[in-house]
Design an enzyme around this catalytic site. Structure first.
Site, PDB file in Angstrom:
ATOM      1  N   GLY A   1      -1.804  39.004  -1.703  1.00 14.01           N
ATOM      2  CA  GLY A   1      -1.063  38.029  -1.176  1.00 14.01           C
ATOM      3  C   GLY A   1      -1.866  37.292   0.140  1.00 14.01           C
ATOM      4  O   GLY A   1      -2.839  37.756   0.382  1.00 14.01           O
ATOM      5  N   ALA A   2      -1.034  36.449   0.552  1.00  9.33           N
ATOM      6  CA  ALA A   2      -1.838  35.849   1.608  1.00  9.33           C
ATOM      7  C   ALA A   2      -0.507  35.452   2.809  1.00  9.33           C
ATOM      8  O   ALA A   2       0.336  34.958   2.034  1.00  9.33           O
ATOM      9  CB  ALA A   2      -2.664  34.765   1.349  1.00  9.33           C
ATOM     10  N   ASP A   3      -0.848  35.077   4.100  1.00 10.74           N
ATOM     11  CA  ASP A   3       0.091  34.547   4.774  1.00 10.74           C
ATOM     12  C   ASP A   3       0.139  33.138   4.892  1.00 10.74           C
ATOM     13  O   ASP A   3       1.183  32.479   5.063  1.00 10.74           O
ATOM     14  CB  ASP A   3      -0.007  35.144   6.388  1.00 10.74           C
ATOM     15  CG  ASP A   3       0.255  37.011   6.184  1.00 10.74           C
ATOM     16  OD1 ASP A   3       1.001  37.097   5.629  1.00 10.74           O
ATOM     17  OD2 ASP A   3      -0.728  37.514   6.800  1.00 10.74           O
TER      18      ASP A   3
ATOM     19  N   SER B   1      -1.997  44.780  -0.274  1.00 12.78           N
ATOM     20  CA  SER B   1      -0.901  45.061   0.507  1.00 12.78           C
ATOM     21  C   SER B   1       0.396  44.307   0.809  1.00 12.78           C
ATOM     22  O   SER B   1       0.018  42.871   0.714  1.00 12.78           O
ATOM     23  CB  SER B   1      -1.293  45.993   1.885  1.00 12.78           C
ATOM     24  OG  SER B   1      -2.062  46.809   1.418  1.00 12.78           O
TER      25      SER B   1
ATOM     26  N   GLY C   1      -2.910  39.493   7.187  1.00 10.92           N
ATOM     27  CA  GLY C   1      -2.830  40.669   8.068  1.00 10.92           C
ATOM     28  C   GLY C   1      -1.475  40.925   8.640  1.00 10.92           C
ATOM     29  O   GLY C   1      -1.098  41.655   9.649  1.00 10.92           O
TER      30      GLY C   1
ATOM     31  N   GLY D   1       0.934  42.138   7.344  1.00  5.57           N
ATOM     32  CA  GLY D   1       1.415  43.408   7.031  1.00  5.57           C
ATOM     33  C   GLY D   1       0.331  44.596   7.716  1.00  5.57           C
ATOM     34  O   GLY D   1       0.788  45.798   7.296  1.00  5.57           O
TER      35      GLY D   1
ATOM     36  N   GLU E   1      -7.943  45.273   3.237  1.00  4.10           N
ATOM     37  CA  GLU E   1      -7.948  44.056   2.348  1.00  4.10           C
ATOM     38  C   GLU E   1      -9.360  43.296   2.384  1.00  4.10           C
ATOM     39  O   GLU E   1      -9.698  42.928   1.462  1.00  4.10           O
ATOM     40  CB  GLU E   1      -6.953  43.160   2.893  1.00  4.10           C
ATOM     41  CG  GLU E   1      -5.414  43.800   2.743  1.00  4.10           C
ATOM     42  CD  GLU E   1      -4.395  43.037   3.263  1.00  4.10           C
ATOM     43  OE1 GLU E   1      -3.162  43.167   2.796  1.00  4.10           O
ATOM     44  OE2 GLU E   1      -4.467  42.159   3.868  1.00  4.10           O
TER      45      GLU E   1
END
Length: 243
Positions: A98-100, A41, A112, A114, A120
């Site tokens: 993806g990743a933050d 996401s 997280g 999003g 996820e």
């Protein structure tokens, strides 16, 4: 007068979008005919779903996908990707998200932003291979240095959880995520998210254990020992990071 003009921001955004496309194109090459695939996401995952849909259409690629959010599911369905569930596919061949933030040494993630961290994590844990796609801004030496840590909690009694995260776990702040109109944001699972600011995280495993021990916490955005490979896009193309 200081600040960044819109003229400065637009080229930077265009470059980051191009990086996301390059990482997404590299990631979907891992997907083979007949696979069960986890779809992440967020903005980067959305670019990946577009790239995957192009392969499905142009190559007659036959896959089944489990999305990690209602938005990703709607996008995949609209683009002609067949959706599945854990009854049909309890084990996924691959998941891409993806990743933050990504810790450059351990490949531990913060996810997280999003709002889909629980789904996820379920999808990532069900996959034989978990591929993370990011642009080079997301690689950090210490998690929490740029982004808060999202923690998903049940709505009833969230204030108590907020208090414990600060008083016992050491969060500097633990703010409930809100919508533009001021209402508390709810996840697809109808939970709340507390965005927690910590000092740079030096022991993600201990922090994850302490957070999970709080009654009412559903899950947290630390993804530990889950990443198979990180594809990092930047000015010099796409690089691969492995543990």
């Amino acid at each position: 007068m200081t600040g960044t003009s819109s003229e400065d921001i637009s080229p930077q955004r265009d470059a980051q979008l191009q990086f996301k496309r390059e990482a997404a194109q590299a990631a979907v090459k891992y997907i083979e005919d007949g696979m069960a695939v986890g779809l992440g996401s967020g903005t980067t995952a959305s670019v990946m779903i577009d790239a995957l849909a192009a392969r499905v259409k142009n190559e007659n690629l036959r896959i089944r996908a489990i999305p990690t959010s209602e938005a990703s599911g709607e996008q995949a369905r609209r683009l002609g990707i067949t959706l599945s569930d854990f009854v049909q596919d309890p084990i996924l061949d691959i998941a891409i998200d993806g990743a933050d933030e990504v810790d450059r040494k351990s490949l531990t993630l913060i996810k997280g932003r999003g709002g889909a961290l629980l789904r996820e994590k379920i999808v990532a844990s069900a996959a034989r291979k978990f591929i993370v796609i990011v642009d080079d801004r997301k690689i950090v030496d210490s998690l929490g240095s740029r982004m808060p840590l999202p923690i998903e909690v049940i709505p009833w009694g969230w204030e108590r959880i907020q208090t414990l995260l600060i008083s016992k776990i050491g969060a500097r702040t633990a703010h409930p995520r809100t919508e533009k109109d001021g209402r508390i944001y709810q996840t697809d699972n109808h939970n709340f998210i507390l965005d927690c600011v910590f000092d740079p995280i030096t022991d993600a495993t201990s922090l994850a254990r302490d957070i999970a021990a709080i009654t009412g916490v559903v899950d947290h955005g630390l993804f530990i020992d889950m990443t198979s490979e990180v594809l990092v896009a930047g000015q010099n193309g796409v690089a691969s990071l492995r543990r």
